[in-house]
Structures are given as C-alpha cells and as structure tokens.
Design an enzyme around this catalytic site. Structure first.
Site, short mmCIF file in Angstrom:
data_model
loop_
_atom_site.label_atom_id
_atom_site.label_comp_id
_atom_site.label_asym_id
_atom_site.label_seq_id
_atom_site.Cartn_x
_atom_site.Cartn_y
_atom_site.Cartn_z
N GLY A 1 0.72 -1.17 -0.12
CA GLY A 1 -0.04 -0.12 -0.06
C GLY A 1 0.89 1.24 0.09
O GLY A 1 2.23 1.22 -0.17
N PHE A 2 0.27 2.32 0.15
CA PHE A 2 0.86 3.62 0.08
C PHE A 2 1.90 3.69 1.17
O PHE A 2 3.26 3.82 0.87
CB PHE A 2 -0.09 4.92 0.46
N ASP B 1 -4.00 -12.89 3.21
CA ASP B 1 -5.10 -11.81 3.88
C ASP B 1 -4.88 -11.90 5.07
O ASP B 1 -4.98 -13.06 5.84
CB ASP B 1 -6.67 -12.41 3.26
N TYR C 1 -14.37 1.31 10.39
CA TYR C 1 -13.00 1.93 10.51
C TYR C 1 -12.74 2.36 11.76
O TYR C 1 -11.65 1.74 12.61
CB TYR C 1 -12.64 2.82 9.32
P1 NAD Z 1 -3.52 1.90 1.44
O1 NAD Z 1 -4.83 1.29 1.26
O2 NAD Z 1 -2.72 2.45 0.51
O3 NAD Z 1 -2.69 0.35 2.13
C1 NAD Z 1 -3.20 -0.63 3.14
C2 NAD Z 1 -2.86 -1.76 2.34
O4 NAD Z 1 -3.36 -2.99 3.28
C3 NAD Z 1 -2.94 -2.04 0.91
O5 NAD Z 1 -1.96 -2.52 0.30
C4 NAD Z 1 -4.05 -3.16 1.10
O6 NAD Z 1 -4.17 -3.89 -0.25
C5 NAD Z 1 -3.49 -3.95 2.31
N1 NAD Z 1 -4.59 -4.62 2.81
C6 NAD Z 1 -5.97 -4.25 3.23
N2 NAD Z 1 -6.68 -5.26 3.74
C7 NAD Z 1 -5.70 -6.20 4.04
C8 NAD Z 1 -6.13 -7.58 4.55
N3 NAD Z 1 -7.24 -7.96 4.90
N4 NAD Z 1 -4.98 -8.44 4.18
C9 NAD Z 1 -3.59 -8.06 3.85
N5 NAD Z 1 -3.52 -6.74 3.08
C10 NAD Z 1 -4.52 -5.97 3.33
O7 NAD Z 1 -3.44 2.92 3.09
P2 NAD Z 1 -2.35 3.57 3.61
O8 NAD Z 1 -2.76 4.86 3.56
O9 NAD Z 1 -1.00 2.97 3.21
O10 NAD Z 1 -2.51 3.11 5.30
C11 NAD Z 1 -1.74 2.02 5.69
C12 NAD Z 1 -2.17 1.95 7.27
O11 NAD Z 1 -2.05 3.20 8.02
C13 NAD Z 1 -3.63 1.55 7.48
O12 NAD Z 1 -3.66 0.64 8.45
C14 NAD Z 1 -4.43 2.82 7.94
O13 NAD Z 1 -5.57 2.72 8.56
C15 NAD Z 1 -3.32 3.49 8.50
N6 NAD Z 1 -3.47 4.99 8.53
C16 NAD Z 1 -3.22 5.73 7.44
C17 NAD Z 1 -3.43 7.17 7.55
C18 NAD Z 1 -3.08 7.82 6.21
O14 NAD Z 1 -3.36 9.01 6.02
N7 NAD Z 1 -2.55 7.22 5.05
C19 NAD Z 1 -3.89 7.60 8.59
C20 NAD Z 1 -4.20 6.95 9.52
C21 NAD Z 1 -4.01 5.59 9.77
#
Ligand code: NAD
Ligand code: UDP
Length: 323
Positions: free
Chosen positions: A19-20, A65, A152
């Site tokens: 992910g990001f 997953d 969430y």
């Molecule tokens: P994102 O959606 O880019 O990344 C999430 C990743 O998790 C993706 O690659 C997705 O395919 C994977 N994923 C989702 N469900 C899954 C599962 N059941 N099993 C395996 N993989 C799974 O989001 P992000 O912005 O990179 O966020 C990453 C983490 O940081 C998350 O937990 C999110 O809640 C947390 N977060 C992000 C932000 C933000 O501003 N970006 C803010 C608060 C919290």
C-alpha cells in the site's frame, strides 16, 4: 535514544506492505539491509508500489489476507494492512472490521509465538469528531459506534484494545502509533482521499469537489516525515504509546483546494458537494509526546510536499495518456 541491542539484520514483516505507507516502509528497511516480507491481499495496494524492490534477494512479496492466520519467523512486525480511504473502507465494511480485529489478532498471535516486536498503525479516527482540540493521546474520543465510518474507527479502537490486553496479559512487546492524515507520491489516483482527488482534478481541469462548505479542518503530514517517526518508534525501547504522529499545521479543506489550484496553475472551478455523514469537523494532532519521547517533529512543509505529490500525479496522468 535508540535501542543499542537492535541487531543490524532483522527479519521484518510488513502487512499492507504494497500500500501507500507500507511500500515506503519496505523501501526504508531494505535500504537499511534488513530482510523484508511484504504481505498484502492487494485490495488497495499494488505490486507496482514495490516493483523496484522485487529483484532484491532480501525482499519477498507474499499474497495473503491477514484475516487468515499465517506462520512466519520474524523479529519485527509492522501491522499496516487495512484500507485507509473512506471510499475503500466503506466498500466492504464488514471486511474492514475483520481486517482490523481478526487481522490484528492474528498478528498478535504471531508476535506472541515468535517473540517479535509489533508496531500497529492506528489512526486519528479513534478520536472521531473530536471535542478536544488539538487531540492529545489522553482524549478518549467522540466516535459514532453505528455510523458509516464506524467499521474503520471502531475496528481501529478494538485493535488498540487487543494490543493493550496482549501487552498486559502476555507481556508482548508492542507499540501503537496514531497516524493523522498523511499524503505523498504513490497514493492511488482513485484513492478518494482529499489530496489525491484535488491534485488529479486540478491537473485534469475538472471541478474540485469540496464536500460540505470546506470549513472543516485537517492537518497533513508528508510521507517522509511519517516514515521517520515510525522508524524511531520501532527502535525506542520501553515505549508502547499510543503516540500521535502527524503534522500540527492545520488548515481548512477550502484553503487546501485554493492552494492546489494555485500550485498547479489550474483553471478548475470549485464545486460544493454534500458532506458525508460523521465527517470530522476539525483535526489537529498534539505531538508533544512524539517530540518528548522520540525527538521527532515534521520537517516538510505543506507546499513542498504538495509540489512532490502533484509532480507524481502529473507523471501518472501522462503515463496513462490522460490529458
Ligand atoms: P493503503 O490502502 O494504501 O494501504 C493498505 C494496504 O493494506 C493495501 O496494500 C491493501 O491492499 C492492504 N490490505 C487491506 N486489507 C488487507 C487484508 N485483509 N490483508 C492483507 N492486506 C490488506 O492505505 P495507507 O494510507 O497506506 O494506510 C496504511 C495503514 O495506515 C492502514 O492501517 C491505515 O489505517 C493507517 N493509517 C493511514 C493514514 C493515512 O493518512 N494514510 C492515516 C491513519 C492511519
Ligand atoms: N474531502 C473533500 N473532497 C474530496 C475528498 C475529501 O472535500 O474530494 C473532504 C472530506 O469530506 C474530509 C476531508 O476532505 O472533510 C479529508 O478527507 P479524506 O477522505 O482525505 O480523509 P479523512 O476524512 O479520513 O480525514
């Protein structure tokens, strides 16, 4: 400040690694010479985000997953798997809740078995639509338990509870960070979050969609600053958190739209749309604890971060032949 006992070569599991945010963590730890297993179900992540790491012998990409158990021998676990954009986490809300609760439980079980240190990505959403401003870690939040954001918010709150109970009951070595809005290159073009939406809309001359009157506030942290504090948190001994990680510079969504229009030189107009239910009215982290315990504060100013992010989306649009 850093843990002198940390071995130089660690075996690191990063859930949500494609992910990001996860992809930057993979990169950071590969560059430090560690072994990294990137685990992802590719719901919102993509192989593209880690393609540049695939040829590295120390890097492994695993499609899995986290709601299903997995056994791997690891020293550190970064639990980042979970869709983060409202559009994506509301797509299958039950799955989102399972990912936070059952997924985190599985990772805690793995950490217990392997005696690994675990760092969990929690969120500012645990504060809901906050009555305390700026938000401190001591604030318990104002969260709707039955709304469209609850899958969430409550999932992340339950995950924090599980982690604290594993620490109390099993002496687990675990840490919680509460991430506030973070942005940067590698966000999906269709992520649905505000920075990516506005950048794409401005670059392609489409209307900038402001939900509500645009007076709601947020505080955005550039990805490099976040990766730095995550690294510091993982290395810090005897500090569980939760700790807020974010940029305390607060602005309205309308100001963000105007800034992105100016930075892109776009002719886009602003179009006001309905405000989604339970959209928090204000958000700004109090980062005193991160400053005190981790000696960290964000360094990258909004305009600099936006320049880099806009350049990324401009390149993406050109590559995909979108005028
Ligand atoms: P994102 O959606 O880019 O990344 C999430 C990743 O998790 C993706 O690659 C997705 O395919 C994977 N994923 C989702 N469900 C899954 C599962 N059941 N099993 C395996 N993989 C799974 O989001 P992000 O912005 O990179 O966020 C990453 C983490 O940081 C998350 O937990 C999110 O809640 C947390 N977060 C992000 C932000 C933000 O501003 N970006 C803010 C608060 C919290
Ligand atoms: N937002 C907006 N237009 C968009 C996307 C989001 O006005 O195209 C608003 C949204 O309603 C919220 C803020 O921008 O008030 C931040 O939204 P985002 O989804 O990025 O993150 P979160 O609400 O989770 O902080």
């Amino acid at each position: 400040m850093l843990d002198s006992k940390t071995p130089s070569k660690m075996k690191i599991l990063i859930t949500g690694g494609a992910g990001f945010i996860g992809s930057y963590l993979c990169e950071r730890f590969i560059n430090q010479g560690h072994k990294v297993i990137c685990l992802d179900n590719f719901f919102t992540g993509s192989e593209e985000n880690v393609r540049h790491l695939l040829s590295n012998d120390h890097f492994e990409l695993l499609r899995h997953d986290i709601i299903l158990p997995v056994h791997l021998e690891v020293d550190w676990i970064f639990n980042f798997a979970c869709p983060a954009s409202p559009v994506h986490y509301q797509f299958d809300p039950v799955k989102t809740l399972k990912t936070s609760v059952i997924g985190t439980l599985n990772m805690l079980g793995l950490a217990k078995k392997t005696k690994a240190r675990l760092l969990h990505a929690s969120t500012s959403e645990v504060y809901g639509d906050p009555h305390v401003h700026p938000q401190t870690e001591g604030y318990w939040g104002n969260v709707n338990p039955i709304g469209i954001r609850s899958c969430y918010d409550e999932g992340k709150r339950a995950a924090e509870t599980l982690i604290m109970d594993y620490i109390r009951a099993h002496g687990l070595d675990a840490k919680i960070i509460r991430i506030f809005n973070t942005y940067g290159p590698r966000m999906r073009h269709d992520d649905g979050r505000v920075v990516s939406n506005f950048a794409i809309q401005a670059l392609s001359g489409k209307d900038i969609t402001i939900y509500g009157d645009g007076k709601q506030t947020r505080s955005f942290c550039y990805i490099d600053d976040l990766v730095e504090v995550i690294n510091r948190m993982m290395l810090k001994p005897d500090f569980t958190g939760p700790v807020n990680t974010g940029n305390p510079f607060e602005f309205t969504i309308l100001e963000l739209a105007e800034k992105i229009i100016r930075l892109t030189g776009s002719k886009s107009k602003i179009a006001f749309k309905d405000l989604p239910l339970d959209d928090p009215k204000q958000r700004k982290p109090d980062i005193s604890l991160a400053r005190e315990k981790l000696g960290w504060q964000p360094e990258i100013e909004l305009e600099e971060g936006l320049h880099k992010t806009i350049a990324f989306f401009k390149n993406w649009l050109e590559k995909n032949s979108i005028p």
